[in-house]
Design a protein around this motif. Sequence first.
Motif, short mmCIF file in Angstrom:
data_model
loop_
_atom_site.label_atom_id
_atom_site.label_comp_id
_atom_site.label_asym_id
_atom_site.label_seq_id
_atom_site.Cartn_x
_atom_site.Cartn_y
_atom_site.Cartn_z
N LEU A 167 -4.80 -2.61 -4.65
CA LEU A 167 -4.43 -3.56 -3.59
C LEU A 167 -3.03 -3.96 -3.77
CD1 LEU A 167 -5.35 -5.09 -1.01
CD2 LEU A 167 -5.87 -7.02 -2.48
N ARG A 168 -2.21 -3.76 -2.72
CA ARG A 168 -0.81 -4.13 -2.58
C ARG A 168 -0.68 -5.41 -1.52
NH1 ARG A 168 0.13 -2.69 -7.62
NH2 ARG A 168 -0.40 -0.50 -7.82
N THR A 169 0.12 -6.33 -1.77
CA THR A 169 0.13 -7.64 -0.95
C THR A 169 1.38 -7.64 -0.71
OG1 THR A 169 -1.91 -8.57 -1.81
CG2 THR A 169 -0.57 -10.01 -0.47
N VAL A 170 1.94 -7.96 0.70
CA VAL A 170 3.49 -8.19 0.85
C VAL A 170 3.49 -9.73 0.42
CG1 VAL A 170 4.91 -8.64 2.82
CG2 VAL A 170 2.95 -6.82 2.84
N THR A 184 -4.39 0.17 -0.76
CA THR A 184 -4.62 -0.54 0.37
C THR A 184 -3.60 -1.72 0.60
OG1 THR A 184 -6.89 -0.12 0.37
CG2 THR A 184 -6.37 -2.20 1.64
N VAL A 185 -3.09 -1.79 1.66
CA VAL A 185 -1.99 -2.89 1.75
C VAL A 185 -2.69 -4.13 2.51
CG1 VAL A 185 0.17 -3.54 3.14
CG2 VAL A 185 0.20 -1.63 1.53
N ASP A 186 -2.39 -5.02 2.07
CA ASP A 186 -2.80 -6.73 2.73
C ASP A 186 -1.81 -7.29 3.11
OD1 ASP A 186 -4.80 -8.10 3.48
OD2 ASP A 186 -5.52 -8.85 1.44
N PHE A 187 -1.70 -7.97 4.14
CA PHE A 187 -0.94 -8.98 4.65
C PHE A 187 -1.60 -10.34 4.59
CE2 PHE A 187 0.71 -5.23 6.47
CZ PHE A 187 1.92 -5.42 6.54
N GLY A 190 -5.89 2.20 3.39
CA GLY A 190 -6.19 1.27 4.47
C GLY A 190 -4.81 0.32 4.37
N ILE A 191 -5.22 -0.57 5.53
CA ILE A 191 -4.04 -1.69 6.03
C ILE A 191 -4.78 -2.71 6.71
CG2 ILE A 191 -3.24 -0.64 8.27
CD1 ILE A 191 -0.34 -1.54 7.42
N ASN A 192 -4.59 -4.16 6.24
CA ASN A 192 -5.17 -5.23 6.81
C ASN A 192 -3.95 -6.03 7.05
OD1 ASN A 192 -6.83 -7.40 7.48
ND2 ASN A 192 -8.13 -7.03 5.66
N PHE A 193 -3.96 -6.51 8.57
CA PHE A 193 -2.95 -7.57 9.02
C PHE A 193 -3.70 -8.99 9.20
CE2 PHE A 193 -1.30 -3.47 10.68
CZ PHE A 193 0.07 -3.66 10.07
N SER A 194 -4.93 -9.04 8.32
CA SER A 194 -5.61 -10.57 8.58
C SER A 194 -4.81 -11.63 8.09
CB SER A 194 -6.78 -10.35 8.11
OG SER A 194 -7.84 -9.38 8.50
#
Length: 387
Positions: free
Chosen positions: A1-4, A28-31, A49-53
Amino acid sequence: LRTVSNTGGVWNAVTTWVGGVVPVAADTVDFTATSGNLVVNVTTATLGGINFSNYVGTITFNANIQVNTSVNLGTGGYTQAGGGTFGLTIGLSTTITSNGVSWNNLLTFIGNTATYTLADNLNVTGNIVLAGTSSITFTGNILYIGRDLTISSTATALGTTTFNFNGTGTWSYSSVGLIRNNITIDTLGILTISGNIYYNTGTLTYISGTVVSTGSVLNIAASTTINTSGMTWRDISITSGTQTLTSDLNSEVLRMNNAVTVNVDTSGGNVYILESLIKSGVGISQGTASINLIGTGTWTHTAVGVLRNNININTTGTLTIGTNVYYGIGTLTYLSGKINAKNSTFNISSNATLINCNKINFDNIRVNQTSIVIMNEFFSGSPSLVT
């Protein structure tokens, strides 16, 4: 998991990411709610995967994010920038969750036998490109198309998802990829249909909006349900299958290009041709829907395929009839209009009923043996030669 990270930055900078690692393939990229503004300055590795939540910053697309498996558009509140030239490119089978958030950048599907599952309705106000290399399946809910839909490959799109044109844009093809999903045109804007488009199997429905079909051809090569009475097609080419009309079908040109038998059946509608009826295949064209010739144009055959639908000539213009036309089984009725049948031969291939056809001055009428022809008036007063 990579987080901005909270500072954000450009995609390929280590400082943009918590932990100092730029995402690699399958990550997977998480915001998060505290993630900073992000600029996609390079085409990314293919993410898992990518998650803009919870994101509330700005993501600027100067290149594409490539992703498989999972896309979550979050809960909104963030800004999508970049002008719409770039966006998300989705490859392998993926579940897309919108949570009611509209996607206003480019959305490209490039899968090979991939399945795209819409967890809820997806509203795309950017452009959509179908560029898969084989069949791609869209399943669940509705895909709202707010701008352009471009099919750029030979892949077939199918599945339970309804494609709904709800904005101003263009439906076009740069290849021969086929759509089999149900399609609905329901917009307050303008839909431009450009060039050859390929559709069959599903249900094609018009509800509202301005449709510009100049220069386009709707190509149908399998059984299809058509409910488009509120619009006029420029050109329709039918090569096979049973076409079921649940409302009237209006087209400037209708081409029956079938090498095998096709049916145009009514389930609440008939065909209205504003210009030309062209029969170019050797197969029989038949069915329960009436074909109404209502404009100035032509009725021509370039092969010996027979028309068997009921035909009504009811125009305030001039209908020109080609060198040979082939008709049988149905009822041909003349109601109104000027007829130019000079040098034409009317070939009655089988039993037929002719109403007021004595007013059509064919040069020749040829009746196949064993045929029974019923007329309300013989060709008296006509120069036609009956053979």
